[in-house]
Motif scaffolding. Structure first.
Motif, PDB file in Angstrom:
ATOM      1  N   ALA A 298      -8.607  16.466  19.786  1.00 48.01           N
ATOM      2  CA  ALA A 298      -7.145  16.330  19.860  1.00 48.01           C
ATOM      3  C   ALA A 298      -6.593  17.345  20.854  1.00 48.01           C
ATOM      4  O   ALA A 298      -6.915  18.523  20.768  1.00 48.01           O
ATOM      5  N   PRO A 299      -5.777  16.898  21.783  1.00 45.32           N
ATOM      6  CA  PRO A 299      -5.102  17.868  22.668  1.00 45.32           C
ATOM      7  C   PRO A 299      -4.034  18.637  21.886  1.00 45.32           C
ATOM      8  O   PRO A 299      -3.680  18.243  20.779  1.00 45.32           O
ATOM      9  N   PHE A 300      -3.530  19.703  22.462  1.00 46.05           N
ATOM     10  CA  PHE A 300      -2.696  20.622  21.674  1.00 46.05           C
ATOM     11  C   PHE A 300      -1.259  20.165  21.459  1.00 46.05           C
ATOM     12  O   PHE A 300      -0.473  20.880  20.828  1.00 46.05           O
ATOM     13  N   THR A 301      -0.924  18.980  22.003  1.00 47.99           N
ATOM     14  CA  THR A 301       0.288  18.289  21.551  1.00 47.99           C
ATOM     15  C   THR A 301      -0.085  16.832  21.351  1.00 47.99           C
ATOM     16  O   THR A 301      -1.002  16.329  22.003  1.00 47.99           O
ATOM     17  N   TYR A 302       0.587  16.163  20.436  1.00 50.70           N
ATOM     18  CA  TYR A 302       0.346  14.718  20.308  1.00 50.70           C
ATOM     19  C   TYR A 302       1.338  13.972  21.185  1.00 50.70           C
ATOM     20  O   TYR A 302       2.393  14.517  21.542  1.00 50.70           O
ATOM     21  N   SER A 303       0.972  12.753  21.560  1.00 52.48           N
ATOM     22  CA  SER A 303       1.791  12.011  22.517  1.00 52.48           C
ATOM     23  C   SER A 303       1.536  10.523  22.356  1.00 52.48           C
ATOM     24  O   SER A 303       0.435  10.111  21.970  1.00 52.48           O
ATOM     25  N   ASP A 304       2.549   9.716  22.663  1.00 50.96           N
ATOM     26  CA  ASP A 304       2.427   8.274  22.399  1.00 50.96           C
ATOM     27  C   ASP A 304       1.529   7.551  23.393  1.00 50.96           C
ATOM     28  O   ASP A 304       1.046   6.462  23.128  1.00 50.96           O
ATOM     29  N   GLY A 305       1.350   8.148  24.577  1.00 52.82           N
ATOM     30  CA  GLY A 305       0.461   7.533  25.565  1.00 52.82           C
ATOM     31  C   GLY A 305       1.079   6.373  26.319  1.00 52.82           C
ATOM     32  O   GLY A 305       0.444   5.809  27.210  1.00 52.82           O
ATOM     33  N   THR A 306       2.321   6.027  25.998  1.00 51.35           N
ATOM     34  CA  THR A 306       2.906   4.826  26.613  1.00 51.35           C
ATOM     35  C   THR A 306       4.240   5.093  27.316  1.00 51.35           C
ATOM     36  O   THR A 306       4.675   4.275  28.119  1.00 51.35           O
ATOM     37  N   CYS A 307       4.903   6.183  27.021  1.00 49.25           N
ATOM     38  CA  CYS A 307       6.224   6.419  27.625  1.00 49.25           C
ATOM     39  C   CYS A 307       6.045   6.751  29.109  1.00 49.25           C
ATOM     40  O   CYS A 307       4.939   6.947  29.598  1.00 49.25           O
ATOM     41  N   GLU A 308       7.151   6.851  29.815  1.00 51.49           N
ATOM     42  CA  GLU A 308       6.993   7.060  31.259  1.00 51.49           C
ATOM     43  C   GLU A 308       6.423   8.423  31.599  1.00 51.49           C
ATOM     44  O   GLU A 308       5.736   8.570  32.611  1.00 51.49           O
ATOM     45  N   TYR A 309       6.674   9.416  30.747  1.00 50.18           N
ATOM     46  CA  TYR A 309       6.063  10.726  31.008  1.00 50.18           C
ATOM     47  C   TYR A 309       4.550  10.666  30.801  1.00 50.18           C
ATOM     48  O   TYR A 309       3.787  11.205  31.606  1.00 50.18           O
ATOM     49  N   CYS A 310       4.122  10.021  29.700  1.00 49.30           N
ATOM     50  CA  CYS A 310       2.673   9.913  29.472  1.00 49.30           C
ATOM     51  C   CYS A 310       2.012   9.127  30.600  1.00 49.30           C
ATOM     52  O   CYS A 310       0.942   9.515  31.094  1.00 49.30           O
ATOM     53  N   ARG A 311       2.665   8.073  31.037  1.00 48.66           N
ATOM     54  CA  ARG A 311       2.079   7.281  32.122  1.00 48.66           C
ATOM     55  C   ARG A 311       1.990   8.092  33.413  1.00 48.66           C
ATOM     56  O   ARG A 311       1.111   7.857  34.251  1.00 48.66           O
TER      57      ARG A 311
END
Lengths: 352, 352
Positions: free
Chosen positions: B83-96
């Motif tokens: 697990a990276p040190f923050t969780y993230s949705d993987g789909t928003c424009e920042y994650c993309r």
């Protein structure tokens, strides 16, 4: 010859100084055809204590080469040339890397026995590394545009280049002075301001002076935000889908402008500062760390950009000389300073 | 289950907390196999006021998926994951865009009903966007190395990447903590530390703890500078032909380290900061403006780098797990904090 001297805040005079002569084999002497006053000249104009050794003012000029030292190879007497706002040898590793402002032998105009640009003539050190020949005549209508290659256009361009402006991106320009308006031109040149590849392509100009922001719109700004501070930040965010713009060009030099820049920049984005800092620390702490904000820019290595920008002036695709809204004869240079300081003029040409 | 709680500065305890359960269809529950203590955990450990609602500590872990919500597609029960040190949705424009730390639905471990990483298990929001499957077994000797993908290796890599480290370039790494040592690994991975195309290729590590700087040399540092302040700056400049290095990786988070970074960076160069800022303003004023110094970096979007870095661990070409020099059982986590805080340990593994 006659030249502009700043004795203390508010006291700028034209006086007789020694005629420039070739002193080093790499020198040239240039008769100045057009000079101008820079926003950065206003900082000493506002604040300089009295001095018995006033410096020659001005660092932007177009002129005609009158004499060259024996080692000068790229310009000759009679050539019309533009000088960037620092001189540079053109051969050191910084110059070769395009960072002429860090030249190992370079320096600013008006000190260390080098003349300023608001006078009748100037000795130009390292003429080969410094001067760029202009392919027009002394009577060309493009001269004011070409004069902007000395500083203001290149400074705006440095902001856009170091910020990494790309086609289709949205950009915020903070400041509607001559540098801010030049940054709008530069952002547009690099493809911002037009939707492309999914990008919104806005150029948001933040400024409060209608005449200036109107010119900014003509230069390519798609939106103008007159509000400042939190209200201004909210307005830019509303224009850009809530997230701000990935590139912000800070063309003021005050801490408030940096705070505003941090407010309008998108997470992961870049603020480029080209306004000469009137602050010693940058307000980018933990919140901006969490948002991965980059701060770049600095003093523009104008010499590095002249060859690249000149063709756009010569073919008429940009008209950066429109930032000049007044011309004064050299003997009236004090009035030029007053006009700019009182914001009655945007940028003033000085004609020897 | 048992988990680590910080009640106030210096008071860290293991206590019973609610067992994690799948709450959202995108959740997973992970049984933690290895966790660890981060240098950034020491800031609250040193300074947090007493609280009646202590937060669960820890944000780095490797574990086995025990249960998944119905919308989880990329991991399944039995998978070993990091697990990276923050969780993230993987789909928003920042994650993309690879900036998972700015994820619109993401956040840190240990708050808002999400568990920490120093415990027996954790509910993982947005499991598909957050977790990365590890292609080894729970008993693999590579587990400590793979655990560094949670944070410390990716943070060092973020410094090197955002600084723009390139083959043959010289780099200064400020700080010999686990992040600094990881930054050395990262700089080496990107080709620094080896002369190339005219570049000196030095990796200068600034630090004072011999055991750590020795490990830094094994990781790829070509030079170690133990002096700090002006003396340290002079030493780095002497090593690099007088000009400093074009890239500086600031892995401390204190203002003094930034001043040092500005001292050793070459004109036109880049400082990347990945040490969590213990300051609110950055000391980059007019002198650094004149030198065209860029400040970049920020909190590392670890998730963006895991896929890229993991192969180097799996093939044994890097051994970032060597930054762990102690292991404590979960029940003794307080001793782990003490060891790190007293600098008796570099970085401590916590084994539930």
């Amino acid at each position: 010859m006659r030249a502009t001297l700043l004795h203390q805040a508010g006291d700028v005079r034209v006086a007789d100084v020694a005629d420039p002569k070739v002193q080093q084999p790499t020198d040239a002497v240039v008769r100045i055809v057009l000079g101008c006053i820079c926003g950065s000249d206003l900082w000493p104009y506002k604040s300089q204590p009295f001095t018995e050794h006033p410096r020659q003012m001005g660092h932007e000029f177009v002129g005609v080469v009158e004499e060259t030292g024996p080692q000068v190879a790229t310009v000759k007497p009679g050539d019309l040339v533009v000088a960037p706002f620092t001189y540079s040898d053109g051969t050191c590793e910084y110059c070769r890397a395009g960072l002429h402002t860090s030249c190992e032998h370079g320096g600013p105009w008006g000190v260390n026995g080098v003349d300023g640009g608001q006078g009748q003539a100037a000795r130009v050190p390292y003429a080969d590394g410094t001067l760029v020949k202009l392919p027009v005549g002394e009577d060309s209508g493009l001269l004011p545009d070409l004069l902007t290659l000395s500083d203001v256009l290149c400074t705006g361009y440095h902001a856009a280049r170091t910020a990494g402006v790309r086609a289709g991106e949205s950009v915020t320009v903070i400041g509607d002075g001559a540098v801010g308006l030049s940054a709008v031109i530069a952002a547009k040149l690099l493809g911002a301001g037009v939707p492309h590849a999914g990008g919104q392509g806005r150029i948001v100009l933040m400024g409060r002076h209608t005449a200036r922001t109107d010119l900014g719109r003509e230069f390519g700004a798609t939106d103008v935000v007159t509000a400042r501070g939190e209200e201004g930040v909210a307005a830019v965010r509303e224009l850009t889908g809530g997230h701000g713009t990935p590139r912000v060009l800070e063309c003021v030099g005050l801490k408030d402008a940096l705070v505003q820049a941090a407010g309008v920049v998108r997470d992961g984005g870049t603020i480029s500062r080209v306004g000469a800092p009137q602050y010693s620390e940058v307000p980018l702490g933990f919140p901006e760390f969490l948002r991965n904000i980059t701060l770049t820019g600095g003093v523009a290595p104008a010499r590095a950009y002249i060859d690249e920008l000149m063709p756009h002036i010569l073919d008429g695709s940009i008209r950066p000389g429109r930032v000049f809204d007044r011309t004064v004869p050299l003997e009236d240079v004090a009035e030029g300073y007053r006009l700019m300081n009182d914001r009655e003029a945007l940028k003033v040409v000085v004609r020897p």
